[in-house]
Scaffold this motif. Structure first.
Motif, mmCIF file in Angstrom:
data_model
loop_
_atom_site.group_PDB
_atom_site.id
_atom_site.type_symbol
_atom_site.label_atom_id
_atom_site.label_comp_id
_atom_site.label_asym_id
_atom_site.label_seq_id
_atom_site.Cartn_x
_atom_site.Cartn_y
_atom_site.Cartn_z
ATOM 1 N N SER A 51 -6.351 -0.596 2.617
ATOM 2 C CA SER A 51 -6.057 0.746 2.086
ATOM 3 C C SER A 51 -7.279 1.659 2.184
ATOM 4 O O SER A 51 -7.155 2.852 2.498
ATOM 5 C CB SER A 51 -5.578 0.648 0.636
ATOM 6 O OG SER A 51 -6.634 0.289 -0.233
ATOM 7 N N SER A 60 -3.546 0.594 -3.072
ATOM 8 C CA SER A 60 -3.001 -0.741 -2.837
ATOM 9 C C SER A 60 -2.429 -1.304 -4.135
ATOM 10 O O SER A 60 -2.729 -0.816 -5.234
ATOM 11 C CB SER A 60 -4.084 -1.676 -2.301
ATOM 12 O OG SER A 60 -5.028 -1.979 -3.323
ATOM 13 N N ALA A 68 -5.085 -6.174 0.925
ATOM 14 C CA ALA A 68 -4.461 -4.853 0.833
ATOM 15 C C ALA A 68 -5.456 -3.772 0.417
ATOM 16 O O ALA A 68 -5.424 -2.657 0.956
ATOM 17 C CB ALA A 68 -3.296 -4.896 -0.162
ATOM 18 N N ILE A 124 0.871 -1.187 0.000
ATOM 19 C CA ILE A 124 0.000 0.000 0.000
ATOM 20 C C ILE A 124 0.903 1.230 0.000
ATOM 21 O O ILE A 124 1.912 1.277 0.709
ATOM 22 C CB ILE A 124 -0.929 0.019 1.235
ATOM 23 C CG1 ILE A 124 -1.823 -1.219 1.268
ATOM 24 C CG2 ILE A 124 -1.782 1.282 1.262
ATOM 25 C CD1 ILE A 124 -2.650 -1.346 2.530
#
Length: 413
Positions: A253, A266, A249, A63
């Motif tokens: 994020s 991400s 992710a 990220i």
């Protein structure tokens, strides 16, 4: 005989399987091949997918936190705006100047406190011009804190020459940039930023990220040096973040963006096509396993249906002797489970052998393995359990038919 201590249903089930040796052998072989294919393909695709992700994410964070971009807003309070006369007006977006994340230390502390986050590293980056004699190249310089950033991108592991330990007067460059400029470790480079600031840095190491673009474009120095060069005293242009679960992710994020107010991108978002390819690969692997498992189930069911027809007279005699429908049902369910279990054990052995041969024979030009394979014990255990359950499930319909046979009709038939 060893079967004397077994329950009645087990004795009958094993005897039926022995009497139809050829059928038993064929179906066990079919199950073994199916399970072997599932194990081999699962491990192969898992290894391939892991290798792809490792190669992509080994040179970037999961990220990236960025300052919010400037947006165009119409002027408020002007005479033309109050009259609503905006037709023909030219509104230009603001220049996206180099700027840092406001109160980035507070943001970094807040993100580090999240249980899903592994590493947070500040980075100050921008475009600079590198000059060596009469040669010059426009590159991107990344100012990093080595002890933190190397936990995200291990430049020490990617070095071809030199040392990854950098000081305020050092710089790391890619192998392609070094070749273009004709420089090596120990040589000095003149680095000039767009604001006119300039500094002379010594090449401490030359790395290879496995991609020509980053090898030509990316350079690394200390965070303080980049801040001074780019006119960002105490500021950073991004926070690089890694998380425990790379597939979460994007969700993390979004959570970070909503909590901190910064822009969070991400790897799933920035590498959308790659992630789509990985997802398609996972879907294909699941489809292969499903259809192979389905063919195994139909194979077991067809053999047991034939067995019910062949053993109708025996089933009728057993029923006439007082054997209950439940016992007959369990006899054929046991046959299905034993066929699934025996085939899955052989299939796991076949799959493991195939993986061992693949790892030994499939090699790169330099003799190294194409990619590491995943030998997960849980995968073999899951294959054993699923194949046995598939055998039980596929045996249910033939077992129900056998249990419902009329003893009189079966004996006469």
């Amino acid at each position: 005989m060893f079967t004397t201590w077994l329950p009645f249903e087990w004795i009958v089930a094993i005897r039926f399987l022995r009497e139809g040796r050829m059928q038993t052998l064929f179906i066990v072989s079919g199950v073994a091949i199916g399970v072997g294919v599932i194990v081999f393909m699962s491990a192969l695709l898992a290894g391939l997918q892991s290798n792809f992700i490792r190669r992509v994410l080994s040179a970037q964070s999961h990220i990236q936190l960025l300052p919010p971009q400037d947006v165009t807003r119409p002027l408020r309070g002007s005479a033309d705006t109050e009259r609503g006369d905006l037709e023909g007006a030219i509104i230009q977006p603001p220049l996206q100047r180099l700027k840092g994340i406001d109160q980035w230390q507070s943001v970094a502390t807040q993100v580090r406190s999240m249980p899903e986050v592994l590493v947070v590293s500040p980075v100050a980056s921008g475009s600079v011009l590198i000059v060596r004699g009469s040669a010059s190249r426009a590159v991107t310089i990344f100012g990093v804190e080595p002890e933190q950033y190397y936990r995200i991108v291990d430049l020490g592991d990617k070095l071809l020459r030199g040392n990854a330990r950098i000081t305020a007067t050092d710089i790391l460059i890619g192998t392609d940039l070094a070749s273009d400029l004709g420089v090596d470790v120990g040589d000095k480079l003149r680095v000039t930023a767009a604001n006119g600031a300039a500094v002379t840095l010594t090449i401490a190491g030359i790395f290879d990220l496995g991609n020509k673009g980053p090898n030509q474009r990316n350079t690394y120095t200390t965070l303080h040096t980049a801040q001074s060069l780019l006119g960002l005293p105490g500021g950073v242009t991004s926070l690089e973040v890694t998380v425990h679960d790379i597939y979460a992710a994007e969700k993390i994020s979004q959570q970070i963006g909503a909590t901190t107010g910064v822009e969070a991108d991400s790897w799933i978002k920035t590498s959308a096509q790659f992630f789509a390819a990985v997802s398609a690969q996972t879907t294909a692997n699941t489809s292969i396993r499903f259809f192979v498992g389905l063919s195994v189930a139909f194979g077991i069911a067809s053999v047991l249906v034939v067995s019910v027809v062949q053993k109708s007279r025996e089933i009728g005699i057993l029923r006439a002797m007082g054997i209950s429908q439940g016992q007959i049902l369990r006899v054929f369910l046991l046959q299905g489970g034993l066929l699934g279990l025996g085939g899955s054990v052989a299939g796991c052995a076949i799959g493991a052998l195939g993986l061992w041969l693949w790892q030994g024979l499939a090699r790169n030009a330099d003799g190294t393995p194409l990619f590491p394979l995943v030998f997960d014990p849980l995968m073999f255990i899951a294959a054993l359990i699923l194949a046995t359950l598939t055998g039980l499930a596929s045996a249910f319909a033939p077992a129900l038919r056998a249990a419902r046979l009329d003893p009189v009709v079966a004996i006469r038939g």
